[in-house]
Design a protein around this motif. Sequence first.
Motif, PDB file in Angstrom:
ATOM      1  N   HIS A  86      10.058   3.355  -9.515  1.00 14.77           N
ATOM      2  CA  HIS A  86       8.968   2.858  -8.675  1.00 14.77           C
ATOM      3  C   HIS A  86       7.747   2.651  -9.548  1.00 14.77           C
ATOM      4  O   HIS A  86       7.729   3.003 -10.731  1.00 14.77           O
ATOM      5  CB  HIS A  86       8.685   3.821  -7.519  1.00 14.77           C
ATOM      6  N   ALA A  87       6.704   2.074  -8.958  1.00 16.60           N
ATOM      7  CA  ALA A  87       5.532   1.658  -9.735  1.00 16.60           C
ATOM      8  C   ALA A  87       4.800   2.826 -10.381  1.00 16.60           C
ATOM      9  O   ALA A  87       4.068   2.631 -11.357  1.00 16.60           O
ATOM     10  CB  ALA A  87       4.566   0.871  -8.844  1.00 16.60           C
ATOM     11  N   ASN A 139       5.591  -1.468  -3.425  1.00 20.41           N
ATOM     12  CA  ASN A 139       5.002  -0.148  -3.657  1.00 20.41           C
ATOM     13  C   ASN A 139       3.499  -0.179  -3.422  1.00 20.41           C
ATOM     14  O   ASN A 139       2.923   0.741  -2.823  1.00 20.41           O
ATOM     15  CB  ASN A 139       5.287   0.327  -5.074  1.00 20.41           C
ATOM     16  N   ARG A 140       2.835  -1.233  -3.883  1.00 24.72           N
ATOM     17  CA  ARG A 140       1.388  -1.386  -3.674  1.00 24.72           C
ATOM     18  C   ARG A 140       1.070  -1.470  -2.181  1.00 24.72           C
ATOM     19  O   ARG A 140       0.146  -0.803  -1.698  1.00 24.72           O
ATOM     20  CB  ARG A 140       0.910  -2.653  -4.391  1.00 24.72           C
ATOM     21  N   SER A 141       1.838  -2.280  -1.478  1.00 23.60           N
ATOM     22  CA  SER A 141       1.625  -2.427  -0.040  1.00 23.60           C
ATOM     23  C   SER A 141       1.843  -1.109   0.698  1.00 23.60           C
ATOM     24  O   SER A 141       1.079  -0.749   1.602  1.00 23.60           O
ATOM     25  CB  SER A 141       2.568  -3.500   0.514  1.00 23.60           C
ATOM     26  N   ASP A 142       2.883  -0.356   0.298  1.00 24.11           N
ATOM     27  CA  ASP A 142       3.153   0.937   0.939  1.00 24.11           C
ATOM     28  C   ASP A 142       2.002   1.918   0.720  1.00 24.11           C
ATOM     29  O   ASP A 142       1.607   2.644   1.636  1.00 24.11           O
ATOM     30  CB  ASP A 142       4.453   1.529   0.401  1.00 24.11           C
ATOM     31  N   VAL A 143       1.477   1.961  -0.509  1.00 22.90           N
ATOM     32  CA  VAL A 143       0.344   2.842  -0.798  1.00 22.90           C
ATOM     33  C   VAL A 143      -0.857   2.460   0.064  1.00 22.90           C
ATOM     34  O   VAL A 143      -1.496   3.324   0.698  1.00 22.90           O
ATOM     35  CB  VAL A 143      -0.024   2.776  -2.297  1.00 22.90           C
ATOM     36  N   LEU A 144      -1.162   1.181   0.140  1.00 21.53           N
ATOM     37  CA  LEU A 144      -2.327   0.737   0.909  1.00 21.53           C
ATOM     38  C   LEU A 144      -2.165   0.989   2.400  1.00 21.53           C
ATOM     39  O   LEU A 144      -3.068   1.516   3.061  1.00 21.53           O
ATOM     40  CB  LEU A 144      -2.578  -0.755   0.657  1.00 21.53           C
ATOM     41  N   MET A 145      -1.025   0.619   2.947  1.00 25.21           N
ATOM     42  CA  MET A 145      -0.851   0.748   4.395  1.00 25.21           C
ATOM     43  C   MET A 145      -0.769   2.212   4.827  1.00 25.21           C
ATOM     44  O   MET A 145      -1.311   2.589   5.867  1.00 25.21           O
ATOM     45  CB  MET A 145       0.397  -0.016   4.833  1.00 25.21           C
ATOM     46  N   PHE A 158       1.102   8.458  -1.088  1.00 23.56           N
ATOM     47  CA  PHE A 158       1.982   8.161  -2.210  1.00 23.56           C
ATOM     48  C   PHE A 158       3.429   8.614  -2.016  1.00 23.56           C
ATOM     49  O   PHE A 158       4.319   8.071  -2.679  1.00 23.56           O
ATOM     50  CB  PHE A 158       1.435   8.807  -3.492  1.00 23.56           C
ATOM     51  N   CYS A 159       3.687   9.583  -1.165  1.00 26.25           N
ATOM     52  CA  CYS A 159       5.018  10.200  -1.141  1.00 26.25           C
ATOM     53  C   CYS A 159       5.891   9.819   0.046  1.00 26.25           C
ATOM     54  O   CYS A 159       7.119   9.815  -0.082  1.00 26.25           O
ATOM     55  CB  CYS A 159       4.890  11.731  -1.199  1.00 26.25           C
ATOM     56  N   ASN A 160       5.308   9.530   1.218  1.00 29.14           N
ATOM     57  CA  ASN A 160       6.153   9.289   2.385  1.00 29.14           C
ATOM     58  C   ASN A 160       7.112   8.129   2.173  1.00 29.14           C
ATOM     59  O   ASN A 160       8.332   8.262   2.329  1.00 29.14           O
ATOM     60  CB  ASN A 160       5.282   9.032   3.621  1.00 29.14           C
ATOM     61  N   ALA A 161       6.585   6.963   1.820  1.00 31.29           N
ATOM     62  CA  ALA A 161       7.445   5.804   1.597  1.00 31.29           C
ATOM     63  C   ALA A 161       8.331   6.006   0.371  1.00 31.29           C
ATOM     64  O   ALA A 161       9.500   5.610   0.368  1.00 31.29           O
ATOM     65  CB  ALA A 161       6.591   4.547   1.436  1.00 31.29           C
ATOM     66  N   CYS A 162       7.784   6.651  -0.658  1.00 29.09           N
ATOM     67  CA  CYS A 162       8.546   6.871  -1.891  1.00 29.09           C
ATOM     68  C   CYS A 162       9.740   7.788  -1.639  1.00 29.09           C
ATOM     69  O   CYS A 162      10.833   7.560  -2.165  1.00 29.09           O
ATOM     70  CB  CYS A 162       7.625   7.463  -2.953  1.00 29.09           C
TER      71      CYS A 162
END
Length: 489
Positions: A86-87, A139-145, A158-162
């Motif tokens: 991941h990013a 990854n960027r979109s997940d962090v922002l949203m 940072f962790c839920n989507a990851c």
Amino acid sequence: MNNLSTMMKDIEHYLSEKIIASARQCAKRLIRSLPDQSDISNNKVLLAYGGGKDSSYMVAWVRYIQGLLWQETGETFRLRISTNRHAGMNDQVMANIDRVYQALNIYDDDSVECLLIDGLLIRRFARHLLMPDSVRRQNRSDVLMNGHRFQADARSTFCNACNLSMVNSFGLAAHYDGGVDIIITGDSPEEQTAYLAWARHLARLFSAPEVEKGRGFSGFLQTLDGVAERYFSHIYGADNITPGHRITHQLTRDPLFFNIYQDTAYQAGEHWALLSEFMNFRFDELMFSFSESDCGNPTLMAHIRGLRAETLLQRSYGEGIREYVRFALGLMQQKDFPPHLIAEMAARYQNDDAIAVQRERATQFALDAFGLSTQQLICMIWSPFTAGGKHLDRYLSQQNISISADAIHALLRGEETPNLQLCSQLAQLSGLTFEQLRQCYRNPLVTSLLDRKPQDPLSRILRFDPHKAIIQVNNGVLQDTISEVISGR
């Protein structure tokens, strides 16, 4: 198998007699667990490899067991090693993985295949494979949203989507090219029980469809697919879930689990020479950051805590950083990190000059990894567009942004035809697209609700996250001391 024989001789210089004896016991248990006893080489074993210190030791341990079986029986199982990228993982993680594979003579061994998983893309591992732009954008979109819904809470942002992506990578690797027979895990029985309880808890929170009992690993994945679908519906809206947000659960075959926890010790101090001398593992200044995984995101978690103190609470950046460092060093101690690694992390933030260096490093990493500017991180901390623009007026005033709040409300409520100039300004401030801004605007902010029990599933996830603490902080705006939740890894 000459390369395997050479590796066995080399690695044993770094293993104690106790460890070798334990590995032999583990090999005996594993061979009894293999489904095809008549042809050992017909069994395929999966091991997930994150690229950090603990998982590097696991790779060495399983590779050594593979060699023991070959020495004793003249045949051995096929090993599949998968890395989910991941990013937040920079090029130095790839370099470490490459050095580990070279030290263990893996590249020229037909009994081992190494996979790199980037989102839904599965490729054979190669040192310089570039991450697809689509994965970095996701990854960027997940962090922002997530950040704009959870007000930049560290774990949630940072962790839920990851974490859900990591679970999906297990399904992808277990299904790939005919599947696998066994998945090796190093988790303790307590950790495995906690994972199952976590999955069931999330399924109840999100009313995910029940999976019939006895479906094993594929059933576990199916349960979490239901969770992922509902989680990302809350974050993005039901019509905006991507295939990468789902979890693969229809496997070629359902693998068994084999636990090596009882046979080996994970304390890095006990196998430091093996890591640093034999496998040439190097601790990168960004990727080694409080966590057992090699990932730069904890550095950003600390950075955001500093920015939050400096802007939202009108204190100093250093105060926020020190809050996070105290909390994160405590987590390292709980996880039995070697004292010298804890001391190394503490030294990175030991005074104002050191904190300033880390601030520059984190600022650059946010840009390199996620394409996020400091302005966009600060916007995420305020989450000014979420919950009908609850914090919008304060954000615009405190950040000296000369955009009309009324115009923003009208735009996000859909009362006017989208103004391209205003949309562009908001995208530059936040990093969010117009549709993402509208999604945030229509949905509530997620908080831990310290004073009462939350009812919505997102707030309950935050409340019951184990990697958090309640601390007392000074609020410069209120000129008072308040209780806050701090989370991280």
